[in-house]
Design a protein around this motif. Structure first.
Motif, PDB file in Angstrom:
ATOM      1  N   ALA A  23       1.431  -0.748   0.211  1.00  0.00           N
ATOM      2  CA  ALA A  23      -0.167  -0.093  -0.275  1.00  0.00           C
ATOM      3  C   ALA A  23       1.059   1.300   0.319  1.00  0.00           C
ATOM      4  N   ALA A  24       2.217   1.420   0.598  1.00  0.00           N
ATOM      5  CA  ALA A  24       2.588   2.506   0.970  1.00  0.00           C
ATOM      6  C   ALA A  24       3.220   2.762  -0.279  1.00  0.00           C
ATOM      7  N   ILE A  25       3.910   1.439  -1.325  1.00  0.00           N
ATOM      8  CA  ILE A  25       4.381   1.549  -2.544  1.00  0.00           C
ATOM      9  C   ILE A  25       3.840   2.888  -3.525  1.00  0.00           C
ATOM     10  N   PHE A  26       2.188   1.668  -3.418  1.00  0.00           N
ATOM     11  CA  PHE A  26       1.082   2.307  -4.943  1.00  0.00           C
ATOM     12  C   PHE A  26       1.099   3.630  -3.946  1.00  0.00           C
ATOM     13  N   LEU A  27       0.964   3.973  -3.128  1.00  0.00           N
ATOM     14  CA  LEU A  27       0.664   5.541  -2.632  1.00  0.00           C
ATOM     15  C   LEU A  27       1.477   6.252  -2.532  1.00  0.00           C
ATOM     16  N   ALA A  28       2.504   5.653  -2.459  1.00  0.00           N
ATOM     17  CA  ALA A  28       3.657   6.861  -2.457  1.00  0.00           C
ATOM     18  C   ALA A  28       3.860   7.369  -3.884  1.00  0.00           C
ATOM     19  N   THR A  29       3.460   5.709  -5.221  1.00  0.00           N
ATOM     20  CA  THR A  29       4.078   6.200  -6.889  1.00  0.00           C
ATOM     21  C   THR A  29       3.377   7.453  -6.843  1.00  0.00           C
ATOM     22  N   GLY A  30       1.644   6.853  -6.945  1.00  0.00           N
ATOM     23  CA  GLY A  30       0.845   7.738  -6.932  1.00  0.00           C
ATOM     24  C   GLY A  30       0.742   9.381  -6.838  1.00  0.00           C
ATOM     25  N   ALA A  31       1.056   9.190  -5.454  1.00  0.00           N
ATOM     26  CA  ALA A  31       1.202  10.468  -5.197  1.00  0.00           C
ATOM     27  C   ALA A  31       2.695  11.726  -5.649  1.00  0.00           C
TER      28      ALA A  31
END
Length: 102
Positions: A36-44
């Motif tokens: 989740a952190a990788i997914f959200l950080a990439t999107g952000a």
């Protein structure tokens, strides 16, 4: 709303299957949070890169305390949902709340 319910059902089936095959729950939770952190950080990064503020000391402190109290609150709420199960880290995690609400 239906998509969210389907996602929750998928995650529940995935958790059940992983734990039935022998994966410890804390390992699965760590993998889930990391993904989740990788997914959200990439999107952000890609969506907010032009409007991102400078990373000041105040912002770093806000992030740190938000993460600290968020993790603490998650643990305390988990303790309240299963009050009869003692855990080793309970006194350590409850001490900041005791000092705060004293």
């Amino acid at each position: 709303m239906v998509a969210v319910e389907v996602a929750f059902a998928f995650v529940n089936v995935l958790i059940k299957r992983a734990t039935d095959e022998g994966m410890p729950a804390p390992v699965f939770i760590t993998y889930r949070f990391t993904a989740a952190a990788i997914f959200l950080a990439t999107g952000a990064h890609f969506l907010e890169r032009k409007t991102r503020p400078k990373l000041t000391f105040r912002i770093v402190c806000n992030i740190f305390f938000s993460a600290l109290f968020g993790a603490l609150w998650a643990r305390v709420s988990a303790m309240w949902s299963c009050p009869g199960v003692p855990r080793d880290e309970d006194p350590f995690l409850l001490q900041p709340l005791v000092l705060l609400f004293r």
